[in-house]
Design an enzyme around this catalytic site. Structure first.
Site, PDB file in Angstrom:
ATOM      1  N   SER A 134       0.763  -0.960  -0.126  1.00 40.09           N
ATOM      2  CA  SER A 134      -0.043  -0.016  -0.012  1.00 40.09           C
ATOM      3  C   SER A 134       1.023   1.154  -0.075  1.00 40.09           C
ATOM      4  O   SER A 134       2.386   1.262   0.475  1.00 40.09           O
ATOM      5  CB  SER A 134      -1.002  -0.008   1.458  1.00 40.09           C
ATOM      6  N   TYR A 147      -1.870  -1.492  10.564  1.00 40.69           N
ATOM      7  CA  TYR A 147      -1.759  -1.430   8.931  1.00 40.69           C
ATOM      8  C   TYR A 147      -0.626  -0.622   8.418  1.00 40.69           C
ATOM      9  O   TYR A 147      -0.057  -1.540   7.487  1.00 40.69           O
ATOM     10  CB  TYR A 147      -3.094  -0.700   8.390  1.00 40.69           C
TER      11      TYR A 147
HETATM   12  P1  NAD Z   1     -11.091  -6.486   0.196  1.00 39.71           P
HETATM   13  O1  NAD Z   1     -11.468  -6.749   1.637  1.00 39.71           O
HETATM   14  O2  NAD Z   1     -12.234  -6.494  -0.965  1.00 39.71           O
HETATM   15  O3  NAD Z   1     -10.300  -8.025   0.061  1.00 39.71           O
HETATM   16  C1  NAD Z   1      -9.501  -8.664   0.979  1.00 39.71           C
HETATM   17  C2  NAD Z   1      -9.331 -10.156   0.672  1.00 39.71           C
HETATM   18  O4  NAD Z   1      -8.569 -10.575   1.893  1.00 39.71           O
HETATM   19  C3  NAD Z   1     -10.569 -10.712   0.630  1.00 39.71           C
HETATM   20  O5  NAD Z   1     -10.638 -11.777  -0.456  1.00 39.71           O
HETATM   21  C4  NAD Z   1     -10.742 -11.366   1.962  1.00 39.71           C
HETATM   22  O6  NAD Z   1     -11.502 -12.606   1.858  1.00 39.71           O
HETATM   23  C5  NAD Z   1      -9.267 -11.593   2.203  1.00 39.71           C
HETATM   24  N1  NAD Z   1      -9.071 -12.091   3.672  1.00 39.71           N
HETATM   25  C6  NAD Z   1      -9.250 -11.103   4.915  1.00 39.71           C
HETATM   26  N2  NAD Z   1      -9.001 -11.757   5.851  1.00 39.71           N
HETATM   27  C7  NAD Z   1      -8.427 -13.012   5.458  1.00 39.71           C
HETATM   28  C8  NAD Z   1      -7.936 -14.218   6.445  1.00 39.71           C
HETATM   29  N3  NAD Z   1      -7.859 -14.229   7.777  1.00 39.71           N
HETATM   30  N4  NAD Z   1      -7.914 -15.378   5.665  1.00 39.71           N
HETATM   31  C9  NAD Z   1      -7.936 -15.608   4.242  1.00 39.71           C
HETATM   32  N5  NAD Z   1      -8.364 -14.292   3.797  1.00 39.71           N
HETATM   33  C10 NAD Z   1      -8.687 -13.262   4.368  1.00 39.71           C
HETATM   34  O7  NAD Z   1      -9.771  -5.399   0.156  1.00 39.71           O
HETATM   35  P2  NAD Z   1      -9.010  -4.818  -1.178  1.00 39.71           P
HETATM   36  O8  NAD Z   1      -9.381  -3.375  -0.848  1.00 39.71           O
HETATM   37  O9  NAD Z   1      -9.555  -5.554  -2.323  1.00 39.71           O
HETATM   38  O10 NAD Z   1      -7.524  -4.906  -0.666  1.00 39.71           O
HETATM   39  C11 NAD Z   1      -6.804  -5.956  -1.213  1.00 39.71           C
HETATM   40  C12 NAD Z   1      -5.498  -5.537  -0.897  1.00 39.71           C
HETATM   41  O11 NAD Z   1      -5.165  -4.350  -1.416  1.00 39.71           O
HETATM   42  C13 NAD Z   1      -5.216  -5.465   0.685  1.00 39.71           C
HETATM   43  O12 NAD Z   1      -3.853  -6.070   1.006  1.00 39.71           O
HETATM   44  C14 NAD Z   1      -5.166  -4.032   0.851  1.00 39.71           C
HETATM   45  O13 NAD Z   1      -4.395  -3.790   2.094  1.00 39.71           O
HETATM   46  C15 NAD Z   1      -4.639  -3.467  -0.356  1.00 39.71           C
HETATM   47  N6  NAD Z   1      -4.848  -2.179  -0.469  1.00 39.71           N
HETATM   48  C16 NAD Z   1      -6.050  -1.795  -0.965  1.00 39.71           C
HETATM   49  C17 NAD Z   1      -6.038  -0.416  -1.286  1.00 39.71           C
HETATM   50  C18 NAD Z   1      -7.591   0.086  -1.202  1.00 39.71           C
HETATM   51  O14 NAD Z   1      -7.832   1.183  -1.237  1.00 39.71           O
HETATM   52  N7  NAD Z   1      -8.590  -0.602  -1.470  1.00 39.71           N
HETATM   53  C19 NAD Z   1      -5.130   0.428  -1.144  1.00 39.71           C
HETATM   54  C20 NAD Z   1      -3.938   0.128  -0.816  1.00 39.71           C
HETATM   55  C21 NAD Z   1      -3.650  -1.237  -0.543  1.00 39.71           C
END
Ligand code: NAD
Length: 252
Positions: A134, A147
């Site tokens: 991130s 985080y």
């Molecule tokens: P999301 O919540 O849609 O997806 C998260 C995924 O992680 C899901 O598939 C969920 O089932 C899985 N997960 C969570 N806890 C789990 C566990 N204990 N065991 C197995 N699976 C688990 O989130 P997203 O926004 O798509 O984020 C995806 C990645 O991108 C993350 O690492 C997040 O930190 C990173 N990220 C997101 C953003 C954003 O703006 N959305 C920005 C920067 C980084």
């Protein structure tokens, strides 16, 4: 790939499938629905897709799921660590259990998946590891201690894995997105709107004006395109990098 049942991870999974990769999906959700998604990807792209429901807070479940994936497909060429969770609170009020969970899903799980996949990649002298970190792997924000610590940890882990395998044909890079409109971000917009008594749209506009000079959220497809590039031969000289795709956030 972890966290591939929703959001950014599902879009990356679809992009990898469209590039011809068989997939091992992992993540939470309604199993029947995930199996339907897997079947849809198989029929859309003519690849094989398996699903492993490992809870990434549990190292034994992680090891077992990667073992199952290797038995099904014979090897792992590409590992994408995408699963992530967030908890927002000022540090004195940050529950210790939430700290542990955020560190284990966002950081420790990547250690365990990489440890399980690396020997095969080294043996075949080819591998791609992409860690979805991130912009919070590079800069801080208030109320996100766990985080930000976890994502900085992912950036550090990425560098060490890259250096240890620089001569093994295995690259390891971190992708550092800004805000991507997914359920994870919608939850944060709703929380701001509740705490400030603002409308959803006002809360969204405030998040963007604070952090995103481009004035819009990123799309999951933009993150997926970068991952596909990092997995290509053209990117074989890129390793140990933390690549921002953050709408200008970290340039401020
Ligand atoms: P999301 O919540 O849609 O997806 C998260 C995924 O992680 C899901 O598939 C969920 O089932 C899985 N997960 C969570 N806890 C789990 C566990 N204990 N065991 C197995 N699976 C688990 O989130 P997203 O926004 O798509 O984020 C995806 C990645 O991108 C993350 O690492 C997040 O930190 C990173 N990220 C997101 C953003 C954003 O703006 N959305 C920005 C920067 C980084």
């Amino acid at each position: 790939m972890t966290g591939s049942t929703s959001g950014i991870g599902l879009t990356i999974a679809q992009a990898l499938a469209s590039a011809g990769c068989n997939l091992g999906l992992n993540g939470f959700g309604e199993v029947q629905q995930i199996r339907q998604i897997a079947c849809q990807i198989e029929s859309d792209y003519g690849v094989s897709v398996d699903y492993y429901g490992a809870d990434l807070r549990n190292p034994v479940e992680i090891e077992n799921s990667i073992q199952e994936c290797m038995e099904r497909f014979g090897r792992v060429d590409i590992l994408v660590n995408n699963a992530g969770i967030q908890h927002v609170a000022p540090l004195p009020e940050f529950p210790a259990q939430k700290w542990d969970e955020v560190i284990s899903v966002n950081l420790s799980a990547s250690f365990h998946t990489i440890k399980a996949c690396l020997p095969g990649m080294i043996e075949q002298r080819w591998g791609r590891i992409v860690n979805i970190a991130s912009v919070h792997g590079l800069v801080g924000s208030v109320e996100k201690s766990a985080y930000v610590a976890a994502k900085h940890g992912v950036v550090g882990l990425t560098k060490v894995v890259a250096l240890e395998n620089a001569e093994n044909g295995v690259t390891c890079n971190a992708v550092c997105p800004g805000y991507v409109r997914t359920e994870l971000i919608d939850r944060q917009i709703r929380a701001i709107s509740r705490s400030k008594n603002w409308s959803f749209d006002d809360a969204k506009a405030s998040m963007l004006s604070d952090k995103h000079p481009i004035g819009r959220f990123l799309e999951s497809e933009e993150i997926a395109s970068l991952v596909i590039f990092l997995c290509s031969e053209a990117a074989s000289g890129i390793t140990g990098s933390s690549i921002t795709i953050d709408g200008g956030w970290s340039a401020q």
